[in-house]
Design an enzyme around this catalytic site. Sequence first.
Site, short mmCIF file in Angstrom:
data_model
loop_
_atom_site.label_atom_id
_atom_site.label_comp_id
_atom_site.label_asym_id
_atom_site.label_seq_id
_atom_site.Cartn_x
_atom_site.Cartn_y
_atom_site.Cartn_z
N SER A 51 0.84 -1.19 0.00
CA SER A 51 0.00 0.00 0.00
C SER A 51 0.88 1.26 0.00
O SER A 51 1.82 1.37 -0.78
CB SER A 51 -0.94 -0.05 1.21
OG SER A 51 -1.88 0.98 1.17
N ASP A 58 -5.55 -2.82 -2.61
CA ASP A 58 -4.53 -2.58 -1.60
C ASP A 58 -3.97 -3.88 -1.04
O ASP A 58 -4.70 -4.70 -0.48
CB ASP A 58 -5.18 -1.74 -0.49
CG ASP A 58 -4.18 -1.18 0.49
OD1 ASP A 58 -3.31 -1.94 0.94
OD2 ASP A 58 -4.29 0.01 0.81
#
Length: 295
Positions: A54, A213
């Site tokens: 992320s 993510d």
Amino acid sequence: MAEHAPSIADSTRLQPFEQLVFSGGGTRCFWHGGFCEIVRRPLGLEPKRVAGASGGALAAACFIARREDKLLTTMGDAFADRDHNVSTSSEEVDEDGLTPHQRIYREVVTEVFDEDAVQTIVDGPQFQVLIAHPPSETFPKWSTFPMMAAYMLDLSIRSTPDVEWPKRLGADSSFVDAREAARNGKLADLLCAAAVIPPVFNVEGWEGQKVIDGGMTSKAPIPEPDEGRTLILLTRRFRNLPQTGRRLYVQPSEAVPADKIDFTDRGKLHETWEAGRKDAELFLAGEEAGLLSGR
């Protein structure tokens, strides 16, 4: 039972770290920048392998390319004139959808990683970025609702960087070679795809697959191959840190000022950076309490 956390003397002053991991956390990742600014030289921090998930993928790239200060300035400039985290006009809705976050993030990444920075990534250590895939390719965005609920419960109940429950709902993940992406002119695409937070953001793709993510499946992905000692930098506090003789998890001593996806407050970026600097000084001084234990 987890092994006792190694002392600072054993884990940092006497032995090198071959691996470095950056957890995600949105704008909380500016803690990484402040922390690394202080510890890089004293620790001789030159890892052979780096991994990130992320926003931690962006922090890792900036660490390798030495662009942390530029990221702080560029991201701060992007926040300077924003008062809202949602689109506030029909023009913004047409361009960005519900939120301008993805556009702003891509603009910042593109500006920070100029040709020299990209080449530094190509020539740098092994660098892996974790990406995750939604449970459904047919309805990728909507299939993430139950997965996000499972993720939040996992963080609350299990409270460990080793996320499990979203995987049980069908989410999976894989590493991408960021050096190869950089060689192919796709570093910015990879860093942006790795930070797609469902279900608010639009689901992007990577090599023909929908991507979300990577932090949905692991807050701290360990490089492959896993060899040598690993320093793992977190951006939030956990109750259960799986410390071992080979893996040292370091977390903020207290909750950082920045909110994960608040793109309106430049000051909090600098405050979070400074929090990382202060925690790094505690770390080097051997004051482990609060940094190595989640309790």
